[in-house]
Design an enzyme around this catalytic site. Structure first.
Site, PDB file in Angstrom:
ATOM      1  N   LYS A 218      -1.343 -12.058  -0.755  1.00  0.00           N
ATOM      2  CA  LYS A 218      -2.706 -11.622  -1.545  1.00  0.00           C
ATOM      3  C   LYS A 218      -3.072 -12.640  -2.358  1.00  0.00           C
ATOM      4  O   LYS A 218      -3.662 -13.891  -2.214  1.00  0.00           O
ATOM      5  CB  LYS A 218      -2.670 -10.126  -2.156  1.00  0.00           C
ATOM      6  CG  LYS A 218      -2.206  -8.989  -1.357  1.00  0.00           C
ATOM      7  CD  LYS A 218      -1.822  -7.716  -1.975  1.00  0.00           C
ATOM      8  CE  LYS A 218      -1.305  -6.643  -1.061  1.00  0.00           C
ATOM      9  NZ  LYS A 218      -2.216  -6.392   0.124  1.00  0.00           N
ATOM     10  N   ARG A 366     -13.458  -1.293  -0.616  1.00  0.00           N
ATOM     11  CA  ARG A 366     -12.479  -1.784  -1.611  1.00  0.00           C
ATOM     12  C   ARG A 366     -13.215  -3.378  -1.771  1.00  0.00           C
ATOM     13  O   ARG A 366     -13.311  -3.752  -0.769  1.00  0.00           O
ATOM     14  CB  ARG A 366     -11.333  -1.548  -1.336  1.00  0.00           C
ATOM     15  CG  ARG A 366     -10.258  -2.228  -2.606  1.00  0.00           C
ATOM     16  CD  ARG A 366      -8.790  -1.786  -2.207  1.00  0.00           C
ATOM     17  NE  ARG A 366      -8.621  -2.901  -0.860  1.00  0.00           N
ATOM     18  CZ  ARG A 366      -7.117  -3.055  -0.792  1.00  0.00           C
ATOM     19  NH1 ARG A 366      -6.345  -2.302  -1.242  1.00  0.00           N
ATOM     20  NH2 ARG A 366      -6.710  -3.767   0.071  1.00  0.00           N
TER      21      ARG A 366
END
Length: 406
Positions: A218, A366
């Protein structure tokens, strides 16, 4: 207050981290990528590093290169731990996937400690599934953390597993108080840092944390399928034994002895042969984030999330949206979320327009705010496109597909 796109451009130009975006491979500068919290972009250094490992260390060195690779799991672990976790050398191991590491840590924490395993009811699925598996194997109860906190749990507790940053809304937990609450019940505190590492400052030792794990694909930009990591506080290492015994943790591993005799320290948490190519890729992402500095990353991240909140209020609040993240940017990590009843269709419509957020069931759009690659104009353009999709009802063309997705 950012009131025009030019204001957003000015923020990009004045940011102390502005130059880091040029150190990533971005083949389509017009793509508005708002999903770096899910998969970080590719650092340019990674391409060169991978070519070197493949063409020189593997192709030319062959098996002789194991002399170079043998300590990668602990060496790269220390690079991560000492720069981004508040760890001491010898406390962090790069290995396996986050799910496997959570299994190891939960099992070790509960095996010799009576009581239930406690997780959030809405925790990320793998965390819940692994906790349920360990509880089942060990014959323990699995308890969902009630709204009243651990004080409302009326059974003994062995281990409490929580996330530092909520995977849906980006809300940041109070790690220190959460850890203290677990330890006050005689339990160990395990924190999943997957959405936190590389986006918010972490001081695991300073917060008194016992165990932690996380991924590296990430905010650390380690690439798809990048190896995860686990952290075990130094004083706990002799007292805990992980359940997945393999030759990489064996003392004198090449002697291939008849019985399992693990090495001392964090190396005992290894299992099988490490993925050398993936470790090299992960190392470059970690190194780049460490160079940028977590404090500067956090400062820019808060400005990005503040802009997202302002634009939501200006552009989206009257179009059926609701802000789903904490209202204060100090309480939000590297992503935010907006609610809409047709969120899945909205995301599909945005992707058709070159804007890439993601969807989380049942109703969240998101928005990832990767501090090294997400520009302020990306946030501006992304939320302006969202407003256009909602205003024109362009998402309705995607409702049938969205229904199958959800």
């Amino acid at each position: 207050m950012v009131t025009t796109r030019a204001d957003a451009e000015a923020l990009d130009e004045s940011s102390p981290l502005a130059g880091f975006r040029s150190r990533f491979r971005i083949p389509d500068d017009g793509l508005v990528y708002l999903n770096g919290n899910s998969l970080g972009r590719l650092p340019l250094a990674t391409v060169d590093r991978l070519r070197r490992v493949v063409e020189e260390e593997w192709a030319r060195g062959l098996v002789r290169s194991w002399a170079t690779w043998i300590d990668d799991t602990t060496r790269v672990g220390d690079l991560l731990g000492t720069n981004l976790l508040g760890a001491r050398p010898g406390e962090t191991l790069m290995a396996d996937a986050t799910t496997v590491n959570l299994f190891k840590l939960l099992w070790a924490a509960a095996a010799d400690r009576p009581g239930a395993l406690v997780v959030e009811r809405d925790e990320f699925p793998s965390d819940r599934f692994v906790a349920e598996a360990v509880a089942t194997h060990l014959g323990r109860a699995l308890v969902h953390l009630p709204a009243g906190g651990l004080d409302a749990v009326d059974v003994p507790v062995a281990v409490v597993a929580r996330s530092v940053v909520d995977w849906r809304t980006g809300a940041i937990a109070d790690v220190q108080s959460g850890t203290a609450a677990a330890q006050a019940r005689g339990a160990l505190a395990l924190w999943d840092c997957s959405h936190a590492v590389g986006s918010v400052p972490l001081d695991l030792r300073g917060a008194g944390v016992d165990l932690a794990a996380g991924c590296s694909y990430k905010h650390l930009c380690g690439g798809p399928g990048a190896p995860a990591w686990l952290w075990v506080r130094e004083d706990l290492q002799p007292a805990l034994r992980q359940p997945v015994w393999g030759w990489w943790a064996q003392r004198g591993q090449f002697a291939t002895g008849p019985a399992y005799d693990p090495v001392d320290g964090i190396g005992a948490w290894a299992s099988g042969t490490p993925p050398v190519l993936a470790l090299a890729v992960a190392e470059e992402g970690i190194r780049l984030v460490a160079e940028a500095g977590i404090e500067d990353i956090r400062a820019r991240s808060q400005l990005l999330s503040g802009l997202a909140r302002d634009l939501h209020d200006q552009l989206l609040a009257d179009l059926g949206c609701a802000w789903a993240s904490p209202p204060e940017r100090e309480r939000v990590g590297g992503h935010v979320a907006v609610r809409h009843p047709h969120a899945a269709a909205v995301v599909l419509a945005l992707r058709a327009r070159g804007v890439v957020p993601d969807f989380r069931a049942p109703d969240l759009v998101r928005i990832g705010l990767h501090a090294l690659t997400t520009r302020f104009v990306d946030v501006w353009d992304g939320l302006a496109a969202t407003a256009e999709v909602l205003r024109t009802k362009a998402y309705e063309a995607h409702l049938e597909v969205a229904t199958r997705v959800t």
